[in-house]
Design a protein around this motif. Structure first.
Motif: not given
Ligand code: ZN
Ligand code: ZN
Ligand code: ZN
Length: 296
Positions: A211-220, A226-231, A243-249
């Motif tokens: 339901v949410v564009d992955n690139e939009l989440i990364k961009e946001t 700055e402390s987030v290196k990769e997602i 909405i439920f969102i999960d990810m590795h940071v």
């Protein structure tokens, strides 16, 4: 979703229900008076509109229940099920209109069209148009799929009334009665199209479509932290209300638990502010090794 939002949706559905039943009663009276089967069929679609409002109110009632031991994700998907039932009503309405049209080809009846019947039909058209517009606008404002799909349903009823008015006008000016049936078949196809759209939209919610564009989440996230290196392994599911969102940071391996915990909560708040107010974000935290490692 907040409780007052549910209250608002229920109020809008009640207004819509009253309008639909009023329109249905007018059409039934005119249908009997003119002996026009297409007006009677049109009245039936308004009754179906009213019934779908009742189902929607029940759906909202269950969706507003807070999460409990057995339903830890809440009860919001009952709204999706209610929307699918509205889709079923739409399909049923389409079949009814189609059957009515076929029946009229086999047994043509010349309707007795009066000026009063035309005026009343135009009046119901205005009421339906206003209700559909109001419901869709409020549905988009409140992010309620149930209101939007119900508004589409009411709109399909407007197509029916317009089709009926055009054919009645043509028949009154001397066109063959079969035009009535041809118009009705076209109208039933429009109703089937609307039913299909409601089915696709709500089935996607049930099968957890993104339901949410992955690139939009990364961009946001990258833009704000700055402390987030990769997602990676970003997933999102649910409805715009829930909405439920999960990810590795990945962060600096030496960041301590307190710092990383604060960061995770900050990221959730940023996503709620910038993407969707109803987002629940769960983050799996990993040490950054200099390259994005998808295997961890
Ligand atoms: Zn429960
Ligand atoms: Zn926490
Ligand atoms: Zn990972």
């Amino acid at each position: 979703m907040k409780k007052d939002v549910y209250k608002k949706i229920q109020f809008i559905l009640f207004i819509t229900f009253v309008a639909n039943m009023l329109v249905a009663i007018f059409k039934i009276i005119i249908g009997i008076a003119t002996k026009s089967t297409s007006i009677t069929a049109d009245a039936f679609t308004s009754v179906a509109d009213g019934l779908s409002n009742v189902i929607a109110v029940l759906g909202i009632y269950f969706a507003s229940k807070p999460e409990d031991e057995h339903h830890p994700y809440g009860h919001a998907k009952i709204e999706t099920v209610a929307s699918l039932l509205i889709g079923l009503f739409l399909a049923y309405t389409g079949i009814k209109v189609m059957m009515e049209a076929v029946d009229k080809i086999k047994n043509p009846v010349h309707p007795d069209i009066t000026a009063v019947s035309i005026v009343v039909m135009i009046f119901t058209l205005i009421v339906n148009g206003f209700v559909s517009y109001y419901e869709q606008k409020k549905g988009e404002e409140l992010g309620s799929s149930i209101l939007v799909s119900d508004a589409l349903h009411t709109r399909s009823d407007i197509y029916v009334t317009i089709g009926v008015l055009i054919t009645l006008f043509l028949i009154k000016t001397g066109a063959p009665v079969i035009l009535d049936s041809i118009a009705s078949i076209i109208i039933s196809l429009l109703i089937f199209k609307t039913a299909y759209d409601v089915f696709v939209e709500n089935t996607n919610v049930l099968i957890d479509a993104r339901v949410v564009d992955n690139e939009l989440i990364k961009e946001t996230v990258f833009k704000n932290y700055e402390s987030v290196k990769e997602i990676h392994k970003i997933r999102s599911r649910g409805t715009q209300n829930n909405i439920f969102i999960d990810m590795h940071v990945q962060v600096d391996p030496d960041m301590n638990v307190r710092q990383s915990h604060t960061l995770m909560h900050d990221i959730e708040r940023t996503i709620q502010k910038d993407i969707n107010n109803n987002a629940h974000v769960i983050i799996h935290i990993e040490p950054y090794s200099g390259k994005d490692d998808n295997s961890i």
